[in-house]
Design an enzyme around this catalytic site. Structure first.
Site, PDB file in Angstrom:
ATOM      1  N   SER A  19       0.847  -1.246   0.175  1.00 43.43           N
ATOM      2  CA  SER A  19      -0.066  -0.040   0.029  1.00 43.43           C
ATOM      3  C   SER A  19       0.902   1.300  -0.018  1.00 43.43           C
ATOM      4  O   SER A  19       1.591   1.558  -0.856  1.00 43.43           O
ATOM      5  CB  SER A  19      -0.900  -0.011   1.299  1.00 43.43           C
ATOM      6  OG  SER A  19      -1.856   0.913   1.092  1.00 43.43           O
TER       7      SER A  19
ATOM      8  N   ASP B 110      -2.220   6.433  -3.605  1.00 48.26           N
ATOM      9  CA  ASP B 110      -0.947   5.689  -2.738  1.00 48.26           C
ATOM     10  C   ASP B 110      -0.480   4.746  -3.663  1.00 48.26           C
ATOM     11  O   ASP B 110      -0.826   4.490  -4.933  1.00 48.26           O
ATOM     12  CB  ASP B 110      -1.453   5.272  -1.294  1.00 48.26           C
ATOM     13  CG  ASP B 110      -2.553   4.126  -1.764  1.00 48.26           C
ATOM     14  OD1 ASP B 110      -3.339   4.077  -2.544  1.00 48.26           O
ATOM     15  OD2 ASP B 110      -2.725   3.386  -0.644  1.00 48.26           O
TER      16      ASP B 110
ATOM     17  N   ASP C 249      -0.849   1.520  -4.083  1.00 51.25           N
ATOM     18  CA  ASP C 249      -1.740   0.513  -4.613  1.00 51.25           C
ATOM     19  C   ASP C 249      -2.911   0.950  -5.142  1.00 51.25           C
ATOM     20  O   ASP C 249      -3.943   0.182  -5.920  1.00 51.25           O
ATOM     21  CB  ASP C 249      -2.009  -0.710  -4.041  1.00 51.25           C
ATOM     22  CG  ASP C 249      -2.760  -0.440  -2.833  1.00 51.25           C
ATOM     23  OD1 ASP C 249      -2.736   0.721  -2.179  1.00 51.25           O
ATOM     24  OD2 ASP C 249      -3.418  -1.303  -2.236  1.00 51.25           O
TER      25      ASP C 249
ATOM     26  N   ASP D  42      -5.918   2.226  -3.631  1.00 48.89           N
ATOM     27  CA  ASP D  42      -7.192   2.273  -2.981  1.00 48.89           C
ATOM     28  C   ASP D  42      -7.445   3.747  -2.146  1.00 48.89           C
ATOM     29  O   ASP D  42      -8.399   3.691  -1.442  1.00 48.89           O
ATOM     30  CB  ASP D  42      -7.092   0.906  -2.326  1.00 48.89           C
ATOM     31  CG  ASP D  42      -5.996   0.992  -1.203  1.00 48.89           C
ATOM     32  OD1 ASP D  42      -5.270   1.567  -1.119  1.00 48.89           O
ATOM     33  OD2 ASP D  42      -6.157  -0.146  -0.416  1.00 48.89           O
TER      34      ASP D  42
END
Length: 449
Positions: free
Chosen positions: A101, A243, A245, A247
């Protein structure tokens, strides 16, 4: 023993288990065994962010999956919410994302979605964790002639982009909008700019050249300084920060000010209310949300339900309550009319729609929610005893709560993914919030030293 799963999947840094190929292989086997079903060859979708260790973990996961007789479909570098979408659209048994993340490149982890596109329940995580460490798991691998296959996914990116574009209402045009986006040298590098460009916006992109080690490096949703500067330089209407990834979303208004997840959530929920689409007149956020969100909802006649930390908890409560808008102050925002999980690009589209429907700049929309000064202090800990068992700490918390009265609040909790105790204090001024949070943090350090 530390739990394998944290609040957002399996994190290599989060606990005593190193995120290496051996563990990833076992996770692949366990996912295939638990969700594959007897005799079925439905695929398990794997996506990843571009950090340097992701290729290794992808290979290990895929090997574990095919050793159990299931097929592994590789989406390549792909945003986390896109993998959840592919899993549900392609009839997969599960979706797996290799990402840490917003963490730096040294960390990596694994996020798992069901075939319906939702994060796993506590019961499913417990069952999967048990399987990962079960000695007999490897004995259930199939003979070579029954092994699955590893295949690259065709048209995966186009499918996700098409889905995102369709979430823009047909009566909304963004052709006059000037947008700067920071893709954090992460998984949204290809998808996010393409979506907004194909919708007609003028797109300027920064930090979109991943090299394996620059993901989230002084960029993205955690570090918005470069984005703020660029928005002002070119006179953009809005800045969008994702961010690693994809999400999370944090926004920058036309004045260069950062707009938090709570502010985005309120602006979008209020738009839904105006359109008659805010089901049960309710939005969901977590205990980490600013007290200003609660007060703004009360002022506008909207109900505010508070979940425990974690977008999985938000999603669960949204489904239970029949609510379509929810999220976290960190920028995990869920729009259940469209998706099963938090999606930074989808949230960005919804925020842009709110700006156009209201015909107001983002700075004015964000100003409709008054954010109380908030300070968060992270205290490194070697153990995590119940906070209530730490007498000096609880005394200090009660003292601060008495001093604040109804002008603030205190939240002290352990991180679910790191060896940290998080101390959050809101108050009527920055100075008070900082003073009180440091006082509580000092007591925690003394108690756990």
């Amino acid at each position: 023993m530390a739990r394998l799963f944290g609040t957002d999947g399996i994190r290599g840094k989060a606990n005593q288990y190193p995120m290496d190929g051996h563990l990833a292989f076992s996770v692949g086997q366990a996912v295939a065994d638990l969700f594959g079903g007897s005799g079925r060859r439905s695929p398990i979708v794997i996506g990843k962010d571009p950090r340097i260790s992701s290729d290794m973990l992808e290979s290990a996961l895929a090997a574990g999956i095919v050793s159990m007789g299931k097929d592994a479909y590789l989406a390549g570098i792909f945003p986390t919410p896109g993998v959840a979408l592919l899993a549900s659209h392609r009839g997969a048994d599960a979706g797996i994302v290799i990402s840490a993340s917003h963490n730096p490149y040294q960390d990596n982890g694994i996020k798992i979605f069901s075939g319906r596109g939702y994060k796993l329940s506590d019961q499913e995580e417990e069952a999967l964790e048990k399987l990962v460490f079960e000695e007999s798991l490897s004995q259930r691998a199939v003979p070579p002639k029954e092994m699955g296959m590893i295949q690259p996914m065709k048209d995966a990116r186009a499918e996700y982009i098409s889905f995102l574009k369709k979430t823009l209402p047909s009566d909304i045009s963004i052709k006059d909008l000037k947008i700067v986006m920071d893709t954090a040298n992460g998984a949204t590098c290809e998808v996010a700019p393409k979506v907004f460009a194909e919708l007609g916006a003028q797109v300027d992109v920064i930090h979109n050249s991943p090299d394996g080690i620059n993901i989230n490096d002084h960029c993205g949703s955690q570090h918005t300084h470069d984005l703020q500067k660029r928005v002002l330089e070119i006179g953009a209407h809005i800045g969008l920060a994702f961010d690693g990834d994809g999400d999370r979303l944090v926004a920058i208004d036309e004045k260069g000010d950062e707009i938090s997840g709570d502010q985005i959530l309120f602006v979008c929920a209020h738009m839904y209310k105006d359109c008659g689409a805010l089901t049960n007149n309710t939005l969901v956020s977590t205990v980490m949300s600013n007290i200003g969100l609660t007060l703004a909802c009360r002022r506008e006649g909207m109900k505010h339900f508070v979940s425990q930390v974690g977008d999985r908890n938000v999603s669960h409560d949204m489904r239970r309550l029949g609510v379509v808008v929810g999220g976290e102050n960190s920028g995990h925002l869920i729009f259940a009319d469209y998706h099963t999980t938090g999606d930074g690009i989808l949230a960005a589209i919804q925020l842009v729609v709110a700006m156009i429907r209201k015909d107001r700049p983002l700075s004015e929309l964000a100003a409709t929610i008054e954010m109380y000064p908030q300070r968060l202090v992270n205290v490194e800990v070697g153990s995590k005893p119940e906070i209530s068992s730490l007498v000096s700490v609880t005394k200090m918390i009660k003292k601060v709560e008495r001093d604040l009265g109804d002008q603030g609040r205190v939240l002290v909790r352990y991180s679910g993914t790191e060896n940290l105790c998080r101390v959050m204090v809101e108050g009527p001024s920055d100075q008070l919030a900082e003073t009180y949070s440091n006082q509580i943090a000092h007591e925690i350090k003394a108690a756990l030293s």
